[in-house]
Enzyme design. Structure first.
Site, PDB file in Angstrom:
ATOM      1  CE  LYS A 112      -3.254  -2.658   2.876  1.00  0.00           C
ATOM      2  NZ  LYS A 112      -3.730  -2.676   4.207  1.00  0.00           N
ATOM      3  CB  SER A 142      -5.296  -7.856   6.758  1.00  0.00           C
ATOM      4  OG  SER A 142      -4.631  -7.085   5.628  1.00  0.00           O
ATOM      5  CE  LYS A 195      -3.111   0.773   5.852  1.00  0.00           C
ATOM      6  NZ  LYS A 195      -2.229   0.169   6.734  1.00  0.00           N
ATOM      7  CG  ASP A 248      -6.363  -1.138   5.992  1.00  0.00           C
ATOM      8  OD1 ASP A 248      -5.735  -1.512   6.827  1.00  0.00           O
ATOM      9  OD2 ASP A 248      -5.651  -1.126   4.748  1.00  0.00           O
ATOM     10  NE  ARG A 259       7.384  -2.272   9.373  1.00  0.00           N
ATOM     11  CZ  ARG A 259       7.850  -2.768   8.414  1.00  0.00           C
ATOM     12  NH1 ARG A 259       8.198  -2.350   7.163  1.00  0.00           N
ATOM     13  NH2 ARG A 259       8.027  -4.320   8.695  1.00  0.00           N
ATOM     14  CG  LEU A 278      10.698   4.869   6.261  1.00  0.00           C
ATOM     15  CD1 LEU A 278      11.018   6.156   6.843  1.00  0.00           C
ATOM     16  CD2 LEU A 278      11.342   5.493   4.877  1.00  0.00           C
ATOM     17  CD  GLU A 280       5.541   2.437   1.573  1.00  0.00           C
ATOM     18  OE1 GLU A 280       5.678   3.477   0.784  1.00  0.00           O
ATOM     19  OE2 GLU A 280       6.244   1.229   1.486  1.00  0.00           O
TER      20      GLU A 280
END
Length: 333
Positions: A112, A142, A195, A248, A259, A278, A280
């Protein structure tokens, strides 16, 4: 469409991280022969032995995953390819994979993000590099560890061709993985990418101890921005209200398993970020802020996250700026 997909069920997964490994397990549970490509030889060897201690510690893997570092071996007879490499490395990986891809094999994008240098969605990269391959995306609330453990999870599989999306969703579904289908590929991609930025914002608010009320406001107004941006790109409102959008967003903004939320949490606490993987959402925030500025889209939270990450403003300054913006009706989109 590859009509043999449902018959032969030979799936390749590109990426040996947590998400790629979890998806490979899910494909095995759905009854498919599954190959996985990882760049790291030690990781591939560990997966063949039934573990991925770096990314999925403590989770036993099915040894039926055919993990390899050789792209030709992984891709040679695939009917479908799930691409689970990080968004910012997608172009490089696809260029390497191109000589080994069977003709017309569907590519399912499982990362993503938005490419930082070009502002291109993941599907746009595939269209540029591999125009003859059908494109789909798998997204939704997920966590890799949940999927790897076989916990109940629902996602959406999107493609511009409704029949392809439905076929892939049926092929991927298993006892504890329910896959819905959608023909709104752009909407699913936009929701999944943005998101991550809002999850950083929610984590930063939490880390800075600004309170649950502030976090709820951040997530809610973030969703307003998501819908506003999605509309400009042609995403359907119902898609953004679904699993790949609101679903999400809610998951990523409320758990340290995310993360991006964890990155924002550390940012809000003033912790050292050097050496931390890092998230995303960091590169996505930068390019998303540029896109909304160029297109004249009102997205103050995205702009604030990008400014915090590049050191232009502090979290306190960003919150003050958000709280002192001109008042208007909540219904004014």
């Amino acid at each position: 469409m590859n009509e043999s997909l449902m018959q032969s069920r030979r799936i390749a997964v590109l990426g040996g991280g947590a998400w790629g490994t979890a998806l490979a397990l899910a494909m095995l549970r759905a009854g498919h022969h599954t190959a996985l490509w990882a760049r790291d030889a030690d990781m591939a060897a560990a997966i063949r032995k039934g573990e991925n201690p770096r990314y999925l510690p403590g989770i036993a893997l099915d040894t039926g995953i055919a993990a390899t570092t050789d792209l030709k071996t992984a891709l040679g007879d695939a009917d479908c390819v799930l691409v689970a490499t990080p968004a910012q490395s997608l172009r490089t990986v696809l260029a390497e994979a191109r000589p080994h891809l069977p003709a017309n094999v569907p590519l399912v994008l499982c990362a993503k993000g938005i490419e930082r240098e070009t502002g291109t969605l993941m599907s746009g990269i595939v269209e540029a590099l591999l125009p003859d391959h059908p494109i789909a995306a798998l997204s939704g609330p997920s966590f890799a560890a949940d999927v790897a453990r076989g916990l109940p999870t629902a996602v959406v599989v999107a493609a511009r061709e409704e029949a392809l999306a439905a076929e892939l969703a049926a092929a991927f579904s298993a006892q504890n993985l329910r896959c819905y289908s959608s023909d709104d590929l752009t909407g699913v991609e936009i929701g999944g990418a943005l998101k991550n930025v809002f999850a950083i914002a929610a984590g930063a608010v939490t880390g800075a101890a600004l309170g649950a009320s502030a976090q709820a406001a951040m997530v809610t107004r973030g969703f307003v921005e998501l819908r506003r941006i999605g509309a400009v790109f042609g995403a359907r409102p119902e898609t953004l209200m679904g699993l790949s959008g609101l679903g999400d967003l809610l998951l990523s903004c409320a758990s340290v398993q995310s993360r991006n939320f964890s990155y924002g949490l550390a940012l809000g606490r003033g912790e050292e970020l050097t050496g931390r993987p890092l998230a995303e959402g960091v590169p996505t925030a930068a390019i998303a802020a540029r896109i909304v500025a160029e297109r004249g889209i009102e997205a103050p939270i995205i702009s604030a996250v990008a400014a915090i990450l590049d050191g232009t403003v502090t979290i306190g300054e960003a919150v003050t700026a958000l709280m002192t913006r001109p008042l208007k009706s909540e219904a004014d989109e």
